[in-house]
Design a protein around this motif. Structure first.
Motif, mmCIF file in Angstrom:
data_model
loop_
_atom_site.group_PDB
_atom_site.id
_atom_site.type_symbol
_atom_site.label_atom_id
_atom_site.label_comp_id
_atom_site.label_asym_id
_atom_site.label_seq_id
_atom_site.Cartn_x
_atom_site.Cartn_y
_atom_site.Cartn_z
ATOM 1 N N SER A 1 145.747 61.191 46.003
ATOM 2 C CA SER A 1 146.309 62.224 46.874
ATOM 3 C C SER A 1 147.502 61.605 47.603
ATOM 4 C CB SER A 1 145.259 62.701 47.885
ATOM 5 O OG SER A 1 144.827 61.609 48.705
ATOM 6 N N GLY A 2 148.087 62.368 48.503
ATOM 7 C CA GLY A 2 149.212 61.854 49.277
ATOM 8 C C GLY A 2 150.405 61.534 48.396
ATOM 9 N N SER A 3 150.929 60.315 48.506
ATOM 10 C CA SER A 3 152.139 59.943 47.772
ATOM 11 C C SER A 3 151.878 59.650 46.308
ATOM 12 C CB SER A 3 152.763 58.709 48.418
ATOM 13 O OG SER A 3 151.922 57.571 48.210
ATOM 14 N N GLY A 4 150.637 59.294 45.957
ATOM 15 C CA GLY A 4 150.334 58.898 44.593
ATOM 16 C C GLY A 4 150.839 57.497 44.262
ATOM 17 N N GLN A 5 151.299 56.752 45.246
ATOM 18 C CA GLN A 5 151.791 55.388 45.013
ATOM 19 C C GLN A 5 150.630 54.405 44.907
ATOM 20 O OE1 GLN A 5 154.624 54.568 48.147
ATOM 21 N NE2 GLN A 5 156.033 56.187 47.492
ATOM 22 N N GLN A 6 150.947 53.154 44.620
ATOM 23 C CA GLN A 6 149.934 52.111 44.476
ATOM 24 C C GLN A 6 149.179 51.927 45.785
ATOM 25 O OE1 GLN A 6 150.887 48.561 42.116
ATOM 26 N NE2 GLN A 6 150.298 47.321 43.906
ATOM 27 N N SER A 7 147.853 51.880 45.700
ATOM 28 C CA SER A 7 147.031 51.832 46.906
ATOM 29 C C SER A 7 146.981 50.430 47.501
ATOM 30 C CB SER A 7 145.606 52.313 46.601
ATOM 31 O OG SER A 7 145.005 51.497 45.610
ATOM 32 N N VAL A 8 146.783 50.386 48.811
ATOM 33 C CA VAL A 8 146.587 49.145 49.568
ATOM 34 C C VAL A 8 145.249 49.260 50.269
ATOM 35 C CG1 VAL A 8 147.409 47.719 51.470
ATOM 36 C CG2 VAL A 8 149.042 48.706 49.864
ATOM 37 N N THR A 9 144.403 48.235 50.150
ATOM 38 C CA THR A 9 143.053 48.291 50.707
ATOM 39 C C THR A 9 142.728 46.980 51.411
ATOM 40 O OG1 THR A 9 142.052 47.423 48.668
ATOM 41 C CG2 THR A 9 142.315 49.824 48.826
ATOM 42 N N GLY A 10 141.503 46.885 51.920
ATOM 43 C CA GLY A 10 140.977 45.654 52.482
ATOM 44 C C GLY A 10 139.744 45.238 51.707
ATOM 45 N N VAL A 11 139.651 43.926 51.369
ATOM 46 C CA VAL A 11 138.501 43.436 50.606
ATOM 47 C C VAL A 11 137.851 42.270 51.345
ATOM 48 C CG1 VAL A 11 139.428 44.167 48.371
ATOM 49 C CG2 VAL A 11 139.923 41.860 49.222
ATOM 50 N N GLU A 12 136.533 42.133 51.171
ATOM 51 C CA GLU A 12 135.803 41.056 51.832
ATOM 52 C C GLU A 12 135.955 39.721 51.116
ATOM 53 O OE1 GLU A 12 131.784 42.352 52.148
ATOM 54 O OE2 GLU A 12 132.189 43.743 53.802
ATOM 55 N N ALA A 13 136.132 39.746 49.795
ATOM 56 C CA ALA A 13 136.203 38.505 49.018
ATOM 57 C C ALA A 13 137.409 37.667 49.432
ATOM 58 C CB ALA A 13 136.280 38.826 47.533
ATOM 59 N N SER A 14 137.193 36.360 49.592
ATOM 60 C CA SER A 14 138.285 35.466 49.984
ATOM 61 C C SER A 14 139.015 34.884 48.791
ATOM 62 C CB SER A 14 137.735 34.322 50.847
ATOM 63 O OG SER A 14 136.801 33.552 50.100
ATOM 64 N N HIS B 1 134.049 55.057 44.056
ATOM 65 C CA HIS B 1 134.572 54.742 42.731
ATOM 66 C C HIS B 1 136.050 55.136 42.632
ATOM 67 C CE1 HIS B 1 134.299 54.078 38.391
ATOM 68 N NE2 HIS B 1 134.988 55.198 38.244
ATOM 69 N N PRO B 2 136.955 54.331 42.033
ATOM 70 C CA PRO B 2 136.700 53.102 41.255
ATOM 71 C C PRO B 2 136.872 51.814 42.069
ATOM 72 C CG PRO B 2 138.940 53.821 40.887
ATOM 73 C CD PRO B 2 138.343 54.805 41.856
ATOM 74 N N ILE B 3 137.067 51.927 43.355
ATOM 75 C CA ILE B 3 137.257 50.717 44.186
ATOM 76 C C ILE B 3 136.184 50.706 45.281
ATOM 77 C CG2 ILE B 3 139.711 50.309 43.714
ATOM 78 C CD1 ILE B 3 140.392 51.937 46.185
ATOM 79 N N ARG B 4 134.957 50.863 44.848
ATOM 80 C CA ARG B 4 133.831 51.000 45.768
ATOM 81 C C ARG B 4 133.725 49.814 46.737
ATOM 82 N NH1 ARG B 4 129.691 54.289 45.667
ATOM 83 N NH2 ARG B 4 130.201 54.929 43.521
ATOM 84 N N GLY B 5 133.537 50.128 47.994
ATOM 85 C CA GLY B 5 133.341 49.116 49.020
ATOM 86 C C GLY B 5 134.619 48.593 49.653
ATOM 87 N N GLN B 6 135.764 48.857 49.038
ATOM 88 C CA GLN B 6 137.022 48.427 49.650
ATOM 89 C C GLN B 6 137.361 49.339 50.834
ATOM 90 O OE1 GLN B 6 140.218 47.584 46.884
ATOM 91 N NE2 GLN B 6 138.823 46.777 45.338
ATOM 92 N N ARG B 7 138.046 48.773 51.837
ATOM 93 C CA ARG B 7 138.333 49.506 53.081
ATOM 94 C C ARG B 7 139.708 50.152 53.030
ATOM 95 N NH1 ARG B 7 134.686 47.048 56.738
ATOM 96 N NH2 ARG B 7 133.069 46.118 55.401
ATOM 97 N N GLU B 8 139.817 51.270 53.693
ATOM 98 C CA GLU B 8 141.114 51.938 53.799
ATOM 99 C C GLU B 8 142.020 51.163 54.756
ATOM 100 O OE1 GLU B 8 142.105 56.483 54.361
ATOM 101 O OE2 GLU B 8 142.074 55.510 56.335
ATOM 102 N N VAL B 9 143.269 50.942 54.353
ATOM 103 C CA VAL B 9 144.320 50.394 55.206
ATOM 104 C C VAL B 9 145.272 51.529 55.540
ATOM 105 C CG1 VAL B 9 146.253 48.767 55.337
ATOM 106 C CG2 VAL B 9 144.133 48.092 54.197
#
Length: 282
Positions: free
Chosen positions: A124-137, A242-250
């Motif tokens: 939705s929105g711009s349809g551009q590449q998404s940016v998220t937050g992940v726990e893995a270091s 899905h498909p980026i389950r558990g990742q946080r919205e930035v």
């Protein structure tokens, strides 16, 4: 203090015996202890002007007009040279300063997730590449390169100053951290995306580093304020399915708060140098 700064000699105390005796032997010649003549021999005046004679008081020679405070004339040259020393030696960046050209991961200190992107577009929105937050270091898609707001404005190895405008380029996809007036998919804040090709996007890729000192230090929590829309890079905890389950919205938020603090973590840091021709990796 050494004599390496502006060729200034080391100062001897005006109260020492040999200097006082020399003043007597030369008929009133000695060191002018304060004023414009500080640090010079006080003898016959240049240009025919008469200078006030030296007088003795409490075992010290002084010229009338010097500070009446005890020891004031003696301390003046030392204070002057201390000031000159400070001018000659400006504040150097700390070894832990974040520098232009460095590649690093950024941790949101409130939610303990790293800034991340990947070749997954928003539905939705711009349809551009998404940016998220992940726990893995150890996720390789969490590396970002620090660049100037334009080419050549942030030379490799130059420390990033608080208040400086930068771009953050995603290493694996070559797109820049970006925001614009689209709603984010989960929280309805402002969408943050990755935009551009090979590091070239537009004016909405520029962020200001907000920190409290002179330079952005790796151990400091900092904020990133977007130049074009004046929002702060933030995470408030919403999680994708899905498909980026558990990742946080930035997303971008209009107010500065505890959700928009970030800290430099893992990465390849270019050794700080005020001379961009001299640098090294830490």
């Amino acid at each position: 203090m050494s004599s390496s700064c502006w060729g200034l000699p080391a100062v001897r105390s005006l109260s020492r015996g040999p200097m006082r005796e020399r003043g007597r032997a030369e008929g009133g010649r000695g060191l002018a202890g304060c004023g414009a003549g500080a640090g010079r021999l006080a003898g016959p005046a240049e240009g025919g002007r008469k200078r006030a004679p030296l007088r003795a008081a409490e075992g010290r020679w002084y010229r009338p007009g010097c500070s009446a405070m005890r020891g004031g004339c003696r301390l003046f040259p030392l204070l002057l040279l201390a000031l000159l020393r400070g001018l000659c030696h400006g504040r150097e960046p700390a070894p832990s300063a974040v520098t232009c050209g460095s590649v690093l991961k950024l941790l949101n200190t409130r939610h303990s997730v790293r800034l991340h992107s990947h070749e997954v577009k928003y539905g939705s929105g711009s349809g551009q590449q998404s940016v998220t937050g992940v726990e893995a270091s150890d996720d390789a898609n969490s590396y970002w390169r620090i660049r100037g707001k334009s080419d050549g404005s942030c030379q490799r190895g130059t420390p990033v100053k608080c208040g400086q405008a930068i771009r953050l380029t995603h290493v694996n996809t070559g797109k820049n951290l970006h925001t614009h007036h689209f709603p984010s998919p989960l929280s309805n804040n402002q969408e943050v995306s990755a935009f551009g090709d090979d590091g070239e996007g537009d004016d909405l890729d520029i962020w200001i580093v907000q920190c409290s000192g002179t330079y952005w230090e790796r151990e400091d929590a900092v904020r990133f304020k977007h130049v074009g829309t004046e929002v702060f890079l933030s995470i408030t905890g919403e999680q994708y399915g899905h498909p980026i389950r558990g990742q946080r919205e930035v997303h971008g938020m209009p107010t500065a708060n505890h959700h928009n603090y970030w800290k430099a973590m893992e990465g390849v840091f270019i050794k700080p140098s005020m001379d961009p021709a001299k640098h090294d990796e830490l």
